[in-house]
Structure formats: C-alpha cells, structure tokens
Design a protein around this motif. Structure first.
Motif, PDB file in Angstrom:
ATOM      1  N   LEU A 180       0.818  -1.213   0.000  1.00  0.00           N
ATOM      2  CA  LEU A 180       0.000   0.000   0.000  1.00  0.00           C
ATOM      3  C   LEU A 180       0.855   1.267   0.000  1.00  0.00           C
ATOM      4  O   LEU A 180       0.477   2.280  -0.583  1.00  0.00           O
ATOM      5  CB  LEU A 180      -0.906   0.019   1.237  1.00  0.00           C
ATOM      6  N   THR A 181       1.997   1.199   0.650  1.00  0.00           N
ATOM      7  CA  THR A 181       2.827   2.398   0.827  1.00  0.00           C
ATOM      8  C   THR A 181       3.977   2.490  -0.170  1.00  0.00           C
ATOM      9  O   THR A 181       4.578   3.547  -0.317  1.00  0.00           O
ATOM     10  CB  THR A 181       3.405   2.435   2.252  1.00  0.00           C
ATOM     11  N   HIS A 182       4.302   1.393  -0.841  1.00  0.00           N
ATOM     12  CA  HIS A 182       5.409   1.395  -1.810  1.00  0.00           C
ATOM     13  C   HIS A 182       4.928   0.757  -3.116  1.00  0.00           C
ATOM     14  O   HIS A 182       5.335  -0.355  -3.468  1.00  0.00           O
ATOM     15  CB  HIS A 182       6.621   0.634  -1.259  1.00  0.00           C
ATOM     16  N   ALA A 183       4.060   1.462  -3.805  1.00  0.00           N
ATOM     17  CA  ALA A 183       3.427   0.908  -5.011  1.00  0.00           C
ATOM     18  C   ALA A 183       4.435   0.606  -6.118  1.00  0.00           C
ATOM     19  O   ALA A 183       4.288  -0.383  -6.843  1.00  0.00           O
ATOM     20  CB  ALA A 183       2.370   1.883  -5.528  1.00  0.00           C
ATOM     21  N   SER A 184       5.478   1.417  -6.258  1.00  0.00           N
ATOM     22  CA  SER A 184       6.418   1.233  -7.358  1.00  0.00           C
ATOM     23  C   SER A 184       7.456   0.148  -7.083  1.00  0.00           C
ATOM     24  O   SER A 184       7.914  -0.526  -8.009  1.00  0.00           O
ATOM     25  CB  SER A 184       7.138   2.554  -7.675  1.00  0.00           C
ATOM     26  N   GLN A 185       7.832  -0.048  -5.830  1.00  0.00           N
ATOM     27  CA  GLN A 185       8.846  -1.043  -5.495  1.00  0.00           C
ATOM     28  C   GLN A 185       8.502  -1.750  -4.188  1.00  0.00           C
ATOM     29  O   GLN A 185       9.224  -1.638  -3.197  1.00  0.00           O
ATOM     30  CB  GLN A 185      10.229  -0.362  -5.387  1.00  0.00           C
ATOM     31  N   PRO A 186       7.423  -2.525  -4.177  1.00  0.00           N
ATOM     32  CA  PRO A 186       7.019  -3.212  -2.950  1.00  0.00           C
ATOM     33  C   PRO A 186       7.959  -4.375  -2.615  1.00  0.00           C
ATOM     34  O   PRO A 186       8.623  -4.929  -3.495  1.00  0.00           O
ATOM     35  CB  PRO A 186       5.614  -3.728  -3.277  1.00  0.00           C
ATOM     36  N   MET A 187       7.985  -4.760  -1.363  1.00  0.00           N
ATOM     37  CA  MET A 187       8.871  -5.834  -0.925  1.00  0.00           C
ATOM     38  C   MET A 187       8.502  -7.175  -1.528  1.00  0.00           C
ATOM     39  O   MET A 187       9.366  -8.047  -1.685  1.00  0.00           O
ATOM     40  CB  MET A 187       8.860  -5.939   0.606  1.00  0.00           C
ATOM     41  N   TRP A 188       7.221  -7.374  -1.863  1.00  0.00           N
ATOM     42  CA  TRP A 188       6.816  -8.689  -2.358  1.00  0.00           C
ATOM     43  C   TRP A 188       7.481  -9.061  -3.681  1.00  0.00           C
ATOM     44  O   TRP A 188       7.520 -10.236  -4.054  1.00  0.00           O
ATOM     45  CB  TRP A 188       5.300  -8.801  -2.478  1.00  0.00           C
ATOM     46  N   LEU A 189       8.049  -8.079  -4.384  1.00  0.00           N
ATOM     47  CA  LEU A 189       8.756  -8.370  -5.626  1.00  0.00           C
ATOM     48  C   LEU A 189       9.961  -9.282  -5.393  1.00  0.00           C
ATOM     49  O   LEU A 189      10.426  -9.965  -6.309  1.00  0.00           O
ATOM     50  CB  LEU A 189       9.220  -7.069  -6.292  1.00  0.00           C
ATOM     51  N   GLN A 190      10.467  -9.300  -4.166  1.00  0.00           N
ATOM     52  CA  GLN A 190      11.614 -10.142  -3.835  1.00  0.00           C
ATOM     53  C   GLN A 190      11.284 -11.633  -3.937  1.00  0.00           C
ATOM     54  O   GLN A 190      12.201 -12.470  -3.974  1.00  0.00           O
ATOM     55  CB  GLN A 190      12.105  -9.819  -2.423  1.00  0.00           C
ATOM     56  N   TYR A 191      10.005 -11.967  -3.980  1.00  0.00           N
ATOM     57  CA  TYR A 191       9.602 -13.369  -4.021  1.00  0.00           C
ATOM     58  C   TYR A 191       9.616 -13.947  -5.438  1.00  0.00           C
ATOM     59  O   TYR A 191       9.313 -15.129  -5.620  1.00  0.00           O
ATOM     60  CB  TYR A 191       8.207 -13.540  -3.417  1.00  0.00           C
TER      61      TYR A 191
END
Length: 288
Positions: free
Chosen positions: A133-144
C-alpha cells in the motif's frame, strides 16, 4: 440506375475522416478517467503509513518469538484499519485482500492453541500487504520472484523426470510461497491476472496430489505459469495477452484500437473498389 464508384469512395472518405475523431475521443476518455480517479489525501497517506509501521512492529515481535507482544500490536491494526479510506490507494479487491489477511491473523493469534508457523506466515503476509500500500512502485513482495520461479523450475524438472514425490513437494512449495504474496498481488495488480495465477497453481497442485499420471498436464501448465508470473512481477514483455483498457496503458490501447479501425476501413475500401469494377447497380423494386 448506376452510380459511379466515386460515391462509394466518398463514404469511405467520411469514415476515414472520422477515425481521428474516434481516436481523440478514446484518448480523451482515458485522460478523463485518469483525471477523475480519486487522489489520496495527505491524511489517508499518513494513516496508511502508520498501518505499515504497525504491521512492521508486529512482524518483528512475532519473528523474535514475542507472541503476546505481536498479539497486542495486532489489536492496534484491527483498530486502525476501519478508520482508513483506501480510495485512490487500492481497489476493492485489494481492500478485501487486506481485510482477509488481517482476519486470518486475528483468528490465528486468538486461537486456543497458537500455531507458531501459521502465526509467522500471517505476520509476513500482513507485513507485505501493508508495504504494498505504501510502496506501489517497489514493494517488498517483488523479492519473491526468484523463489516462485525456482518453485516452477523444480515443478517442471520433477514432471520431466516423472517423479511424483518431488512433483508433489514442488507443487506444495509453489502453493505455499504464492499464498504469502497473494494478498499483496491483489493490492498491487489486476485481479484478472491474479485469478489466472490462482487457477494455475491450484491446477498443478491438484494434479500432483490427485492424478495418477499428472506429468503431461503439469508440463503443459508450466509455460503459462512462467508467463503469468513474469507479467505479475513485470519482469519482461508478455505477448500472449492483448493490452486492456486500464489506466496504466490508455495510450497503447488507443493506438491498438485505431490500428484495428484503420485496417478494417482500408479493407472495406479495397473491397468496394473491386466489386463490379467500382460501379454498383440499383434496381427498382419492380425489377427485382
């Protein structure tokens, strides 16, 4: 009575002249939709940021073994969520996903017998969801991405080797790891694309667990899994899906629509020029 082919081309010319107006209207509609989309207020953003910090606090407490502390922070999350308006931040699907993961965590932490593994999984899901919600451009879930990509590779390898035990484990790992980022995907991505991934992961898991000869079906599903995974994680271009009319690609959609219209009109004009050497005969009703 016979009409010259010039009259036909007059109509084609009118239709071709209308194309810029159609494209302009499409472009304007896209711009108007983007302009009319609600913008989050500063107060909204501050509340969402507080929610994210609170979820981070809970995650740290739970991973450090402080279950009671995590439970207390979870209560704060339940108090904060109903006070936030998410218009302009995420979709209705995203709001439902966030609410569901919070409810799942609450049930787990309030259970008579606490399950530490489920508690940590829910803490991770919640942490990733609020970060989305707070990091739309680079969210942490991309690490998965790497983890999920490795799971699919193991799935393919075990299917090629016709090793059902390894296939079952690979399918289970894929399902588990995908479930961790699932709420975040619904917050950040198109629900249609997420549903495609849902169906594929459920299919391969069902084949691995239930089918006597699942290997061919799983191998057929693997390319689709790779494709939709890349699309969700925006790793590379995917050619099997047509662009759709959303706020992310309004210009692309307009250009595609315009190309289709132009091609259709050009073909119609060519057909008219060829029919009866460009002349059409109109008969009276009594001659028919």
């Amino acid at each position: 009575m016979r009409l010259l082919k010039k009259s036909k081309w007059m109509w084609v010319g009118i239709m071709l002249a209308a194309v810029p107006l159609i494209l302009f209207g499409c472009a304007q509609s896209a711009k108007e939709r983007a302009a009319s989309a609600p913008k989050p207020t500063q107060e909204q953003l501050q509340k969402v940021e507080l929610l994210n910090r609170t979820a981070d606090d809970m995650y740290k407490r739970v991973t450090q073994g402080d279950v009671s502390g995590g439970r207390e922070v979870l209560k704060q999350l339940n108090d904060q969520l109903p006070k936030i308006q998410f218009e302009g931040i995420t979709t209705a699907d995203g709001i439902r996903a966030l609410t569901n993961v919070l409810n799942d965590a609450t049930r787990t932490f309030n259970a008579v017998k606490f399950n530490p593994n489920e508690g940590q999984l829910n803490a991770v899901r919640l942490r990733l969801a609020t970060d989305a919600l707070t990091h739309a451009s680079q969210p942490m879930w991309l690490q998965y991405y790497k983890q999920l990509s490795d799971d699919i590779s193991k799935l393919e390898k075990s299917a090629k080797a016709k090793n059902k035990a390894d296939l079952r484990k690979a399918a289970g790992d894929l399902s588990l790891h995908y479930s961790i980022v699932h709420p975040s995907l619904l917050i950040s991505r198109s629900a249609t694309d997420v549903e495609k991934m849902d169906s594929l992961t459920a299919f391969v898991k069902g084949q691995a667990e239930g089918s006597e000869d699942p290997f061919k079906n799983v191998l057929n599903a693997v390319p689709h899994l790779v494709q939709i995974l890349d699309k969700l994680f925006m790793k590379k271009e995917t050619t099997a899906y047509l662009p759709y009319a959303d706020q992310q690609n309004p210009i692309l959609w307009t250009l595609v629509l315009g190309s289709i219209i132009m091609s259709a009109l050009s073909f119609a004009g060519w057909r008219l020029s060829k029919k009866d050497d460009g002349v059409v005969t109109i008969r009276r009703s009594e001659d028919a």
